[in-house]
Write a protein that holds these residues in place. Sequence first.
Motif, PDB file in Angstrom:
ATOM      1  N   ALA A  27     -18.829 -25.306   1.282  1.00  0.00           N
ATOM      2  CA  ALA A  27     -19.128 -24.657   0.139  1.00  0.00           C
ATOM      3  C   ALA A  27     -20.663 -24.558  -0.115  1.00  0.00           C
ATOM      4  CB  ALA A  27     -18.815 -25.206  -1.091  1.00  0.00           C
ATOM      5  N   GLU A 161     -13.487 -28.426  -7.507  1.00  0.00           N
ATOM      6  CA  GLU A 161     -13.843 -27.434  -6.606  1.00  0.00           C
ATOM      7  C   GLU A 161     -12.980 -26.360  -6.381  1.00  0.00           C
ATOM      8  OE1 GLU A 161     -16.153 -31.176  -5.920  1.00  0.00           O
ATOM      9  OE2 GLU A 161     -14.178 -30.916  -5.071  1.00  0.00           O
ATOM     10  N   MET A 165     -12.026 -21.280  -7.480  1.00  0.00           N
ATOM     11  CA  MET A 165     -12.342 -20.214  -6.757  1.00  0.00           C
ATOM     12  C   MET A 165     -11.720 -19.023  -7.284  1.00  0.00           C
ATOM     13  SD  MET A 165     -10.424 -19.579  -2.836  1.00  0.00           S
ATOM     14  CE  MET A 165      -8.678 -19.154  -3.691  1.00  0.00           C
ATOM     15  N   ASP A 169     -15.219 -15.620  -4.266  1.00  0.00           N
ATOM     16  CA  ASP A 169     -15.349 -16.872  -3.455  1.00  0.00           C
ATOM     17  C   ASP A 169     -14.153 -16.626  -2.319  1.00  0.00           C
ATOM     18  OD1 ASP A 169     -17.209 -18.349  -4.840  1.00  0.00           O
ATOM     19  OD2 ASP A 169     -15.428 -18.961  -6.368  1.00  0.00           O
ATOM     20  N   ALA A 172     -15.723 -14.307   0.314  1.00  0.00           N
ATOM     21  CA  ALA A 172     -16.535 -14.942   1.010  1.00  0.00           C
ATOM     22  C   ALA A 172     -16.047 -16.018   2.026  1.00  0.00           C
ATOM     23  CB  ALA A 172     -17.358 -15.783   0.013  1.00  0.00           C
ATOM     24  N   ARG A 173     -14.713 -16.458   1.669  1.00  0.00           N
ATOM     25  CA  ARG A 173     -14.352 -17.460   2.962  1.00  0.00           C
ATOM     26  C   ARG A 173     -13.433 -16.590   3.959  1.00  0.00           C
ATOM     27  NH1 ARG A 173     -11.667 -22.281  -0.764  1.00  0.00           N
ATOM     28  NH2 ARG A 173     -13.168 -22.385  -2.253  1.00  0.00           N
TER      29      ARG A 173
END
Length: 281
Positions: A27, A161, A165, A169, A172-173
Amino acid sequence: MSAEVDGRVALAAGIASVDGVSPLNEASRIAIASGAPPRVDETAYEGDLLVGVAYAAGDAPVELFVEPDHRRRGVGLQLLDRVLDQGESRFWAHGDLPGAQALARRRGLTAVRTLLVLERDTAAALPDERPVEGVTIRTWRDEDTAGVVAVNARAFASHPEQGAMDEADFRARTAQPWFDPAGLFVAERDGEVVGFHWTKVDPPVAEGGDVGEVYVVGVDPSEQGRGLGKALTLRGLHHLATLGLRRVDLYVEGDNTPALATYEGLGFRESARDVLYATGA
């Protein structure tokens, strides 16, 4: 990416080659690469040489790391005191190495969370896959994204965490170099996503990578107790076994007894641990 940011990333990579564990988690690396404004941004130099960093983005704990040849000279303690003075209270120790433990003791920090790293040798035999009645497991399609994000939110509602998501997110991954849609599996019941297993190989096998990862296994709470988590895990493990990898790793909370039992039953054993230290615990 600025020269300052490049220096942080390079320092972290150099430390990882010595310690065997990266001082920055994924992250943080994504946040740095995207240029996201950090919440904590402290550095230490010897002349022009960057020798220490304390970094955090969003609401994540601080990650603090020092160049190996400059340890035991007060650099880490100086950085820690600077961020403590800013009101920071949570710090990741990736690998929970002796130096991190000593630094925590110096300032009275207490271990409040343990994230275990488990691994299994891919040469070990895997159990055969077993279907779950009424559920189809297949590879991910782009239209599954909202369903995967929704299941993830429900499955990890109490996870600090992973549960946060959102679709941005997720995107982005999937934009990372390691992402392979053939390694993201979705469980579907009556046309709805009810679980997923996201596998990872970093770096890609084509670049010499030989370690795979059970990146995330998420099961909708409505499906708990039906064997879907194990079925998804096995689907991903069988996939990783076809890639010529040396071993497979995963991360699991140290107090997640059911998951630990499942993974140990599949041949996983502890290889390392990350510890979250905090003030006033």
